[in-house]
Scaffold this active site. Structure first.
Site, PDB file in Angstrom:
ATOM      1  N   SER A   1       0.832  -1.191   0.000  1.00 31.31           N
ATOM      2  CA  SER A   1       0.000   0.000   0.000  1.00 31.31           C
ATOM      3  C   SER A   1       0.877   1.256   0.000  1.00 31.31           C
ATOM      4  O   SER A   1       1.734   1.394  -0.866  1.00 31.31           O
ATOM      5  CB  SER A   1      -0.956  -0.040   1.190  1.00 31.31           C
ATOM      6  OG  SER A   1      -2.026   0.846   1.014  1.00 31.31           O
TER       7      SER A   1
ATOM      8  N   ASP B   1      -5.494  -3.763  -2.325  1.00 37.67           N
ATOM      9  CA  ASP B   1      -4.457  -3.500  -1.325  1.00 37.67           C
ATOM     10  C   ASP B   1      -3.837  -4.793  -0.786  1.00 37.67           C
ATOM     11  O   ASP B   1      -4.535  -5.704  -0.334  1.00 37.67           O
ATOM     12  CB  ASP B   1      -5.098  -2.717  -0.174  1.00 37.67           C
ATOM     13  CG  ASP B   1      -4.100  -2.056   0.735  1.00 37.67           C
ATOM     14  OD1 ASP B   1      -3.196  -2.755   1.237  1.00 37.67           O
ATOM     15  OD2 ASP B   1      -4.221  -0.841   0.962  1.00 37.67           O
TER      16      ASP B   1
END
Length: 275
Positions: A50, A162
């Site tokens: 991320s 993610d």
């Protein structure tokens, strides 16, 4: 022979840096990098999830902490995301992909100066997907696509979101890359204060933060040095406190490195290990 003499007689370690997700809290990564660079600790391998993949890509692309601070100054979400009508998220991270390409000059993984990996999750199969080749910016976009807010990156038969869903702190990945010492930066040791959430972003990010903490456990256990900035006072979506979070990253890095085994990270000037 004392430990200082022993350090200077053995090859330097291969140092890997694992950078966790944490959305806006990622500013703290810059403070950690400042301390590492000021102490002369050379990073040989980088893996990120991320926002950690954003910072990791910049590290691997040759950016130092000063240039990252310049980028962070005044950064707004409008620069990174845009509304989408896809029905699979509230926003698309296409602008983030363009932003990373502008910063890196459209580099591929193969062209980076430091080996780098970006962690994503394929929600169609429930599997971790690690990017190690191809366009860096596309991998970063996928790694940052928080489910429920960002639309997934649809790629062939995969729906990528993610990486924190499965692996928020990729320390073990660095071992696979040849790192002999792993420094892990965990942005989720403290959740935001006990105030009630005030909007959809608050609800989503706070819920996701609980998941990130669980998917960081293995990464903390695998690392030799764990740096956990105190970010209790900061949310996951407010980009307006860069300087404060950078300072928290610095403080945590100084404390963790001072407490670490001094034989793990020899001082500058030792013979580099063969990689």
């Amino acid at each position: 022979m004392n430990w200082r003499t022993a350090i200077h007689k053995r090859p330097a370690p291969v140092v890997g840096l694992a950078l966790s997700g944490g959305a806006a809290r990622g500013y703290a990564h810059i403070g950690v990098l400042k301390v590492l660079q000021e102490r002369g600790i050379v990073i040989d391998r980088v893996a990120g999830t991320s926002v950690g993949s954003i910072v990791g890509a910049l590290v691997a692309g040759g950016y130092d902490w000063r240039r990252m601070m310049e980028i962070a100054d005044g950064l707004k979400w409008q620069k990174l995301v845009a509304p989408t009508l896809s029905g699979m998220g509230l926003v698309t991270a296409r602008k983030l992909e363009v932003f990373i390409d502008e910063l890196l000059g459209e580099l591929t993984f193969e062209e980076l100066s430091i080996p780098f990996r970006a962690v994503t999750t394929d929600i169609s199969r429930g599997a971790e997907v690690v990017f190690s080749n191809g366009p860096v910016a596309t991998a970063v976009r996928a790694s940052c696509s928080v489910p429920g807010i960002f639309e997934p990156l649809m790629e062939s038969d995969r729906a990528l979101v993610d990486g924190g869903v499965i692996n928020n702190l990729p320390s073990a990945l660095l071992r696979d890359m040849g790192a002999t010492v792993v420094i892990a930066v965990d942005l989720n040791a403290q959740r935001p204060g006990a105030e009630l959430p005030v909007n959809l972003l608050d609800v989503t990010f706070r819920s996701f933060a609980m998941l990130l903490d669980r998917t960081s456990v293995a990464g903390r256990e695998e690392a030799d040095i764990v740096i956990q900035p105190d970010l209790t006072d900061f949310s996951y979506h407010d980009l307006s406190h860069a300087d404060d979070m950078i300072a928290r990253g610095e403080a945590a890095a100084e404390a963790a490195l001072d407490a670490a085994d001094p034989t793990l990270l020899p001082s500058p000037g030792t013979t580099p290990a063969s990689t």
